[in-house]
Design a protein around this motif. Structure first.
Motif, short mmCIF file in Angstrom:
data_model
loop_
_atom_site.label_atom_id
_atom_site.label_comp_id
_atom_site.label_asym_id
_atom_site.label_seq_id
_atom_site.Cartn_x
_atom_site.Cartn_y
_atom_site.Cartn_z
N ILE A 78 97.18 21.13 -2.59
CA ILE A 78 96.64 22.09 -1.77
C ILE A 78 96.18 23.12 -2.50
CG2 ILE A 78 97.09 23.58 0.16
CD1 ILE A 78 99.02 21.86 1.34
N GLN A 119 93.47 26.56 1.15
CA GLN A 119 94.20 27.08 2.10
C GLN A 119 94.18 28.48 2.84
OE1 GLN A 119 97.11 25.10 3.12
NE2 GLN A 119 97.52 26.83 4.71
N VAL A 159 94.44 21.99 6.81
CA VAL A 159 94.46 21.43 5.41
C VAL A 159 95.81 20.67 5.51
CG1 VAL A 159 94.85 21.97 3.18
CG2 VAL A 159 93.53 23.35 4.25
#
Length: 412
Positions: free
Chosen positions: A277, A282, A293
């Protein structure tokens, strides 16, 4: 010494479970080859995230051997790479643990084939030639790293980082040219990558062959979209979010294209699915609740079978995109940039929709969502293309014939 048909397969990371395009390629090849050869798989073993610890499903004819990995992003390793003038990714895999394990395995067995995955491990070829003098040395390049590292350098805003990664591109060029000289057979995933390697070392052109990424349709049939009830509009972008082309592609789509779509379809959702991530990706989700996400997911099919469209809004990269082939296998229409579809044999508005400008990209998605007849035709044509060129059985014969022919030529 054992004398059955055998392969020593060396990877920069344990590919099980196959989360991410490079791991999927390795696992697909291992499963195919394990039907015909005994395989010793030697790989670096990173500290896995808890959510990624699951049943590995390693093929019966494949034995896994691991050594501890190193952090190739550490600044100490980058400093060392500057001093030694070698790519830090390469240095992260150049350690005594792996060399020692290779020597142990070679004392037990002389293999018919040794497969090295990624250019990062190309430095091993001289050692492997010494340890396995009669083996056919095969390098599965995955990417043309010279180009990929240069593309990454040009995305950097810091002059220091840009200079460092341009140097890395230069070092990769030297390494990949040396790989062409030392390997017996070099596999690429696409014709553009094959041409890049051939131009790098014209005298070794005969060694360079294309084995494209592929999928096993048997793994996707139950999750194909036509087997699922109609769904609300949902876009999927599958990909590892620690890989810079995916990160930049997600940011480009989120900032330039998704707002156009939301203005027309307010209830549209967008899922970014894959391990890793990135903070900027994000941040997109934190600014818009319709963007999700997921990070690592154990079953991509859960998300793909609820997708209206799969996107590949990539601005950089190389090879062939497994995300496109998997979308075709799941029966989901794809919208991609020209760069995103590079290396895949496809035709705009026939088996895929291609667009490089934000408005055109958004228009293609809207057409697929609104015109289900058009979308169904795209899906049908894509399936035919997949079965002809990128399905396991269509690649299997090419790969096995290539292995047998090159081995016969080496031993004759």
């Amino acid at each position: 010494m054992i004398k059955s048909k055998s392969i020593l397969y060396i990877c920069p990371e344990n590919p099980f479970p196959p989360a991410g395009g490079d791991k999927i390629r390795i696992v697909n090849l291992l499963r195919l080859l394990s039907e015909h050869f005994e395989i010793d798989l030697l790989a670096y073993e990173p500290v896995a995230r808890d959510e990624e610890r699951q049943e590995l499903n390693i093929p019966n004819n494949c034995r896994l051997h691991t050594v501890p990995s190193m952090d190739y992003k550490s600044w100490s390793l980058r400093l060392r790479s500057l001093i030694l003038r070698r790519n830090n990714s390469l240095l992260s895999h150049a350690d005594l643990h792996l060399s020692h394990r290779l020597k142990q395995l070679s004392e037990r067995r002389q293999y018919d084939y040794v497969v090295v995955t990624h250019s990062f491990l190309g430095y091993l070829l001289p050692l492997l030639r010494a340890l396995q003098p009669n083996s056919l040395l095969v390098t599965d390049a995955h990417n043309f790293e010279t180009s990929l590292s240069r593309q990454f350098a040009l995305t950097q805003t810091s002059m220091l980082r840009k200079t460092y990664f341009l140097l890395a591109s230069h070092w990769n060029r030297k390494l990949e040219k040396e790989i062409c000289k030392r390997t017996d057979l070099l596999l690429t995933t696409s014709e553009p990558d094959a041409e890049a390697f051939q131009s790098l070392s014209p005298s070794d052109k005969h060694k360079i062959k294309v084995i494209p990424n592929f999928v096993d349709m048997r793994s996707y049939e139950s999750d194909r979209a036509e087997n699922v009830t109609p769904r609300s509009p949902n876009i999927i972008f599958p990909g590892t979010m620690s890989y810079f082309p995916n990160v930049n592609g997600a940011l480009y789509f989120g900032r330039k294209i998704y707002p156009i779509l939301k203005a027309v379809i307010p209830d549209l959702t967008w899922h970014i699915v894959g391990r890793g991530i990135h903070p900027e990706v994000q941040a997109l989700a934190e600014s818009d609740s319709s963007i999700v996400v997921t990070g690592f997911v154990p079953d991509m099919g859960t998300y793909m079978r609820n997708a209206s469209v799969v996107i590949a809004p990539l601005l950089e990269g190389g090879g062939t995109r497994l995300k496109i082939l998997e979308a075709w296998a799941y029966g989901i229409p794809v919208v991609s940039t020209e760069k995103g579809a590079e290396g895949i044999v496809c035709e705009n508005d026939r088996d895929i929709c291609l667009a490089d400008e934000p408005q055109a990209f958004a228009d293609a998605i809207l057409k697929l969502i609104r015109d289900r007849t058009f979308a169904a035709q795209i899906v049908s044509n894509a399936r035919n293309q997949l079965l002809n060129l990128y399905e396991r059985e269509s690649v299997k014969e090419r790969l096995l014939s290539l292995f047998m022919e090159e081995r016969k030529e080496k031993t004759s």
